[in-house]
Motif scaffolding. Structure first.
Motif, PDB file in Angstrom:
ATOM      1  N   GLY A  89       0.784  -1.224   0.000  1.00 26.93           N
ATOM      2  CA  GLY A  89       0.000   0.000   0.000  1.00 26.93           C
ATOM      3  C   GLY A  89       0.816   1.274   0.000  1.00 26.93           C
TER       4      GLY A  89
ATOM      5  N   LEU B 123       0.411   3.478  -4.991  1.00 23.32           N
ATOM      6  CA  LEU B 123      -0.969   3.315  -5.436  1.00 23.32           C
ATOM      7  C   LEU B 123      -1.018   3.453  -6.953  1.00 23.32           C
TER       8      LEU B 123
ATOM      9  N   HIS C 216       1.780   6.939  -1.463  1.00 19.07           N
ATOM     10  CA  HIS C 216       0.558   7.038  -0.657  1.00 19.07           C
ATOM     11  C   HIS C 216       0.527   8.275   0.230  1.00 19.07           C
ATOM     12  N   GLU C 217       1.674   8.890   0.487  1.00 16.29           N
ATOM     13  CA  GLU C 217       1.709  10.103   1.302  1.00 16.29           C
ATOM     14  C   GLU C 217       1.872  11.373   0.456  1.00 16.29           C
TER      15      GLU C 217
END
Length: 404
Positions: free
Chosen positions: A259, A262, A277-278
């Motif tokens: 995860g 993405l 993701h961040e």
């Protein structure tokens, strides 16, 4: 088959990339070690280039993000304890964040990327390699010239072709450097490496960390590249650290399963992309800066064209008569777009920032010349140049000349 859950417009992807690269923060009033540290950790490295027609390339990314700063700040971080960076072949020749030392050790051990002369010396003259290592261990830090003189290799060299004329000891030094048995303590005023043992250069707490195996090192490098890019295709993730194809692909799959990455589709891109993701997703970017040709925002030219619609080729090695724009041309970033390009030179003897030419890009806003003139004044102050001289080339030249 990728489970694509989101689509981004080109503008959204561009803003994600600009945020990831540190262009959404206001320039500080005074640039200090914390700003250098955070920029280095964000980017991972500063690409080294010896061309000094304007300013050496590794000094420009911090300027582009934070504005004018004292170069001694950079020199201390690279050449005095406790160091923030070390030299190695990360993207190409780079000043690398010291925290990436464990990830680089797999590359040192594998000899990946080792080229002709150093590799040949190691095979044909291993006793010389041992002698060079022993001499640096006893007397370092030392330049290649000093080691040459001590071991009887000093001679006049033809400097017309970089790297083809190295002495045997210089090749031995580079073999040891590539393998991590030597590193660079600092650069001299002539930009020569001073070689020394890693234990006298790399911070002890970093040196004590275990080396990462190939798979984990690639996961670290790919995650770092993804964070620095914000959104990127697999080839861009691989290019960031010039990593091997298959371990990079495996790392992307592992990070996607976890995860961290993405899957996304970006408008106009002909291949799938990955979003960290961040990654921040700003609604606006209000940057204004000049970019080095070797800045991580633009050094992958196809990515630059996809993100910004900006076709960029450096023309240092193009014969003068065949250059389209000039010898050392910098993109000008304004807001969330690259709106112009400028051919610059620092004429230090005359104390003048020379603008050989300035060209706008299609769709550049009406205030491009005004903003560019202000940025040129800022750069001139940083370079301690008291005047700006604008030539005739380019559609922006006349307006910029009037404004500065």
């Amino acid at each position: 088959m990728l489970d694509v859950t989101e689509r981004l417009t080109t503008l959204q992807a561009r803003r994600v990339a600009l945020a990831a690269q540190g262009f959404t923060r206001a320039r500080p009033t005074t640039v200090g070690r914390p700003h250098l540290r955070s920029t280095l950790r964000r980017l991972g490295f500063f690409q080294i280039d010896s061309v000094n027609v304007l300013q050496r390339a590794h000094h420009l990314p911090l300027y582009s993000r934070c504005g004018p700063y004292d170069l001694e700040l950079f020199h201390r971080a690279a050449g005095r304890s406790p160091r923030l960076m070390f030299e190695y072949w990360a993207h190409v020749a780079t000043f690398v964040d010291v925290d990436l030392w464990p990830a680089m050790q797999h590359r040192m051990a594998s000899r990946r990327g080792l080229w002709g002369g150093p590799d040949r010396i190691a095979r044909e003259q291993p006793e010389l390699v041992d002698a060079v290592l022993a001499h640096v261990a006893e007397h370092g830090p030392l330049t290649a010239r000093q080691v040459d003189a001590a071991l009887g290799e000093e001679r006049e060299r033809d400097r017309s072709h970089w790297g083809w004329n190295w002495t045997a000891t210089k090749n031995a030094l580079e073999f040891l450097f590539h393998g991590g048995r030597l590193t660079s303590a600092r650069r001299t005023a002539q930009f020569e490496r001073e070689y020394d043992l890693p234990e006298r250069v790399i911070p002890a707490d970093v040196l004590a960390r275990p080396a990462l195996d190939e798979a984990e090192a690639h996961r670290v490098m790919v995650e770092h590249a993804a964070r620095a890019h914000g959104v990127a295709t697999l080839p861009c993730l691989r290019d960031y650290f010039r990593s091997a194809p298959e371990p990079t692909r495996a790392a992307v799959e592992d990070l996607a399963d976890a995860g961290v990455l993405l899957p996304v589709r970006v408008q106009g891109w002909d291949r799938p992309a990955w979003l960290h993701h961040e990654a921040a997703r700003p609604r606006a970017v209000r940057a204004r800066t000049l970019l080095s040709p070797f800045d991580p925002l633009v050094f992958e030219r196809e990515r630059t064209e996809r993100l910004f619609g900006f076709r960029y080729r450096i023309e240092i090695y193009v014969p003068e008569a065949q250059r389209e724009y000039g010898y050392y041309v910098l993109p000008f970033l304004l807001g969330d777009a690259i709106v112009a390009r400028v051919d610059l030179k620092a004429d230090r003897a005359r104390g003048t920032l020379v603008v050989h030419g300035a060209w706008s890009e299609p769709g550049a806003p009406a205030d491009t010349a005004v903003e560019l003139a202000e940025e040129l004044r800022t750069m001139a102050r940083w370079l301690a140049l008291g005047a700006i001289e604008v030539g005739e080339r380019g559609d922006l030249a006349a307006d910029v000349r009037t404004l500065v």
